[in-house]
Enzyme design. Structure first.
Site, short mmCIF file in Angstrom:
data_model
loop_
_atom_site.label_atom_id
_atom_site.label_comp_id
_atom_site.label_asym_id
_atom_site.label_seq_id
_atom_site.Cartn_x
_atom_site.Cartn_y
_atom_site.Cartn_z
N LYS A 149 0.86 -1.19 0.00
CA LYS A 149 0.00 0.00 0.00
C LYS A 149 0.89 1.24 0.00
O LYS A 149 1.53 1.56 1.01
CB LYS A 149 -0.93 0.05 1.22
CG LYS A 149 -2.03 1.11 0.98
CD LYS A 149 -2.61 1.69 2.24
CE LYS A 149 -1.79 2.74 2.89
NZ LYS A 149 -1.61 4.01 2.12
N GLU A 181 11.14 1.66 9.42
CA GLU A 181 12.03 2.79 9.11
C GLU A 181 11.22 4.04 9.37
O GLU A 181 10.27 4.34 8.63
CB GLU A 181 12.51 2.70 7.68
CG GLU A 181 13.34 1.45 7.44
CD GLU A 181 14.02 1.39 6.09
OE1 GLU A 181 13.57 2.08 5.17
OE2 GLU A 181 14.99 0.64 5.97
N CYS A 195 13.86 11.47 4.95
CA CYS A 195 14.04 11.13 6.37
C CYS A 195 15.46 11.37 6.84
O CYS A 195 15.70 11.52 8.03
CB CYS A 195 13.66 9.68 6.59
SG CYS A 195 14.63 8.56 5.56
P1 NAD Z 1 2.94 8.43 7.40
O1 NAD Z 1 3.38 7.62 8.56
O2 NAD Z 1 1.87 9.43 7.60
O3 NAD Z 1 2.42 7.50 6.22
C1 NAD Z 1 3.22 6.45 5.71
C2 NAD Z 1 2.32 5.35 5.18
O4 NAD Z 1 1.61 4.78 6.28
C3 NAD Z 1 1.26 5.83 4.19
O5 NAD Z 1 1.13 4.85 3.20
C4 NAD Z 1 0.01 5.92 5.05
O6 NAD Z 1 -1.19 5.77 4.34
C5 NAD Z 1 0.22 4.75 5.99
N1 NAD Z 1 -0.49 4.85 7.27
C6 NAD Z 1 -0.80 5.98 7.96
N2 NAD Z 1 -1.45 5.66 9.10
C7 NAD Z 1 -1.55 4.31 9.14
C8 NAD Z 1 -2.10 3.38 10.06
N3 NAD Z 1 -2.68 3.77 11.20
N4 NAD Z 1 -2.03 2.05 9.77
C9 NAD Z 1 -1.43 1.64 8.64
N5 NAD Z 1 -0.89 2.47 7.72
C10 NAD Z 1 -0.94 3.79 7.98
O7 NAD Z 1 4.27 9.09 6.82
P2 NAD Z 1 4.39 10.09 5.59
O8 NAD Z 1 3.83 11.40 6.00
O9 NAD Z 1 3.88 9.42 4.37
O10 NAD Z 1 5.99 10.19 5.46
C11 NAD Z 1 6.76 11.05 6.21
C12 NAD Z 1 7.34 10.35 7.42
O11 NAD Z 1 8.02 9.18 7.02
C13 NAD Z 1 8.38 11.18 8.14
O12 NAD Z 1 8.24 11.00 9.52
C14 NAD Z 1 9.69 10.57 7.68
O13 NAD Z 1 10.79 10.77 8.53
C15 NAD Z 1 9.34 9.14 7.57
N6 NAD Z 1 10.23 8.43 6.66
C16 NAD Z 1 11.17 7.58 7.18
C17 NAD Z 1 12.06 6.94 6.32
C18 NAD Z 1 13.12 6.01 6.83
O14 NAD Z 1 13.70 5.30 6.02
N7 NAD Z 1 13.43 5.99 8.11
C19 NAD Z 1 11.98 7.16 4.96
C20 NAD Z 1 11.01 8.03 4.48
C21 NAD Z 1 10.13 8.67 5.33
O1 6OD Z 2 18.38 5.61 -0.23
C1 6OD Z 2 17.70 4.70 0.24
O2 6OD Z 2 17.81 3.56 -0.10
C2 6OD Z 2 16.75 5.01 1.28
N1 6OD Z 2 16.20 3.97 1.90
C3 6OD Z 2 16.44 6.28 1.53
C4 6OD Z 2 15.51 6.68 2.49
C5 6OD Z 2 15.14 7.94 2.56
C6 6OD Z 2 14.15 8.41 3.48
O3 6OD Z 2 13.38 9.34 3.28
#
Ligand code: NAD
Ligand code: 6OD
Length: 477
Positions: free
Chosen positions: A178, A254, A288
């Site tokens: 998803k 993550e 992130c």
């Molecule tokens: P989000 O957590 O709002 O959403 C991520 C996904 O989770 C979406 O597909 C959303 O529909 C789904 N989701 C939301 N609530 C849910 C629930 N209760 N149950 C199941 N699924 C649910 O995050 P976002 O706003 O899409 O992305 C930004 C966040 O993601 C930031 O906090 C960022 O740091 C983090 N992020 C982390 C990494 C990493 O690799 N550590 C990478 C990218 C983004």
């Molecule tokens: O570069 C990647 O493979 C990776 N996982 C990046 C993640 C970025 C987060 O927003």
């Protein structure tokens, strides 16, 4: 291309939908289907059936061949993928064409190589007097976990989806994915490519929709799901964990970050400034790994702040926030920073362009100083083009400030003193530490965070480990 669910090898008809908006000008550019509980059930059933059918009988060689065909299929439609990613996110085309889509292709090729070349151990065992000869051969085989749910965010939509789909398929699992409700398009194109690559029906399924109380929650609380791999916000991770606890479903997380940069007085200052411009402002801070806290050794603090603010003010061609809601969240932190006593060195507001972008979701690249470590602006993840710069006096203080955070995803260290780099890097509480660089990624290395930034590691063998279960076989000789 219209976003659509892909279940058991066919694009399912769309019932409920919601609008898809362009972050560049706020206009409606399409509709996204919202998967009901029934659609999610059908996807999980299709995945289970695939494991019991031809997909469950594939060899690792066959799966790796599928992965390579998928990579070739994305490459053959490269421009279409780039255009879809740009349309959904508003990110600069150059970023999508040099990072998002090439990396997605790279994910499939890297995991094809890794899964195919993966050694397993065997132990010839002797236990004198035990069971006749007392000799046995122990060896380990790896079994897929089964049906895995993959939930991905909007910031690097195809890159972060394929980062999990490729190792999950390589290990022999069946996937129900998803993607974020904000960015459904490249995931739908991926489903087309996977169909064209001839993957057995049900091995990869795609459902669209929202998270809480909707498709995401239906999927992550589904009793038919054997494991969950999630990338997104820490608060969402906590919600998923609560649902997963019901069935003790294994998780790989993550999550968010509040990543520090440590700039020592001996650093090449021009390089440190340019590096911080990249690490704080790439994709308008919506990665992130982006730096939101910069700590600079006092002798070079003023010079660093002046140069960084000048570069931030001069930035052009940057993309918008993903949504009006996210723009409002970032702007609320810009206001909070001022209320908390920050000095705004650059930005802090909404840019005007004099064109359609004025109806889009843009905010200015922003540099702040003057806040205490306890300020919410310094502690909470903003996920926008903003960093706060604070001074430090010595190495111990720099490390203490870097570690004083609920998060621990990534850090950067800027120094020309090699011994210092080796001393400091392992003391920083983060899953990834870059020295004199940022986001230089080798797909074989461990990726993930500590504290509120995640659970477990992905990347290379780490992903293949998560997506499979070791089974020890002991054969008496
Ligand atoms: P989000 O957590 O709002 O959403 C991520 C996904 O989770 C979406 O597909 C959303 O529909 C789904 N989701 C939301 N609530 C849910 C629930 N209760 N149950 C199941 N699924 C649910 O995050 P976002 O706003 O899409 O992305 C930004 C966040 O993601 C930031 O906090 C960022 O740091 C983090 N992020 C982390 C990494 C990493 O690799 N550590 C990478 C990218 C983004
Ligand atoms: O570069 C990647 O493979 C990776 N996982 C990046 C993640 C970025 C987060 O927003």
């Amino acid at each position: 291309m219209k976003p659509a669910h892909y279940v058991n090898g066919v694009f399912a008809p769309t019932e409920a939908t919601f609008p898809l908006l362009s972050p560049v000008d706020g206009s409606q550019v399409g509709v996204v289907p919202e998967a009901s509980r029934d659609v999610v059930d059908a996807a999980v059933r299709a995945a289970r059936a695939a494991l019991d059918g031809p997909w469950g009988r594939t060899s690792v060689e066959e799966r790796c061949a599928f992965l390579r065909r998928i990579a070739d299929g994305i490459e053959a439609r490269f421009d279409e993928f780039v255009a879809a990613e740009v349309a959904d996110t508003g990110k600069p085309r150059d970023l999508a064409a040099t990072v998002d889509i090439p990396r997605a292709i790279g994910n499939f090729r890297a995991y094809a190589d890794l899964a195919y070349g993966r050694p397993e151990r065997a132990y010839p065992t002797t236990v004198p007097g035990w069971s006749g000869s007392g000799q046995a051969l122990n060896y380990t085989v790896r079994r897929p976990l089964g049906v895995v749910a993959i939930i991905s965010p909007w910031n690097l939509p195809l890159l972060l989806l394929t980062w999990k789909v490729a190792p999950a398929l390589a290990a022999g699992n069946a996937v129900v994915a998803k993607p974020s409700e904000e960015t459904p398009s490249t995931a739908t194109l991926l489903a087309e490519v996977i169909g064209e690559a001839g993957l057995p029906d049900g091995a990869f399924n795609l459902v669209h929709g929202h998270g809480a109380g909707a498709a995401g929650e239906h999927l992550t609380s589904h009793p038919g799901v054997d494991a969950i791999a999630f990338t997104g916000a820490s608060a969402t991770g906590a919600a998923i964990m609560r649902n997963a606890a019901e069935h003790v479903t294994p998780l790989s997380f993550e999550l968010g970050g509040k990543n520090p940069a440590l700039v020592f007085a001996d650093a090449d200052l021009a390089e440190a400034v340019e590096g911080t411009v990249r690490s704080s402002f790439t994709h308008s801070g919506q990665i992130c790994l982006c730096t939101e806290r910069v700590y600079v050794q006092r002798p070079v603090f003023d010079e660093f702040v002046r140069a960084l603010a000048e570069r931030a003010r001069a930035l052009t061609g940057y993309g918008p926030m993903i949504s009006a809601e996210h723009r409002d969240k970032v702007l609320s932190y810009y206001r909070l920073a001022v209320e908390e006593g920050a000095t705004v060195q650059a930005g802090g507001g909404v840019p005007t362009f004099g064109d359609a972008r004025d109806s889009g979701f843009y905010v200015e690249p922003t540099v702040l100083t003057g806040l205490p470590q306890s300020a919410r602006t310094v502690r909470e993840e903003i996920f926008g083009p903003v960093c706060h710069v604070a001074p430090f006096d010595d190495e111990d203080e720099a490390i203490r400030l870097a570690n004083d955070s609920p998060y621990g995803l990534a850090a950067t260290v800027w120094t020309t003193d090699l011994s210092r780099a080796h001393r400091v890097a392992p003391r920083v509480e983060a899953g990834i530490v870059w020295v004199n660089c940022w986001n230089l990624r080798d797909l074989r290395t461990p990726f993930g965070g500590v504290k509120a930034s995640g659970i477990g590691r992905e990347g290379g063998e780490y992903s293949l480990d998560f997506f499979s279960e070791p089974v020890n076989v002991c054969v008496k000789i």
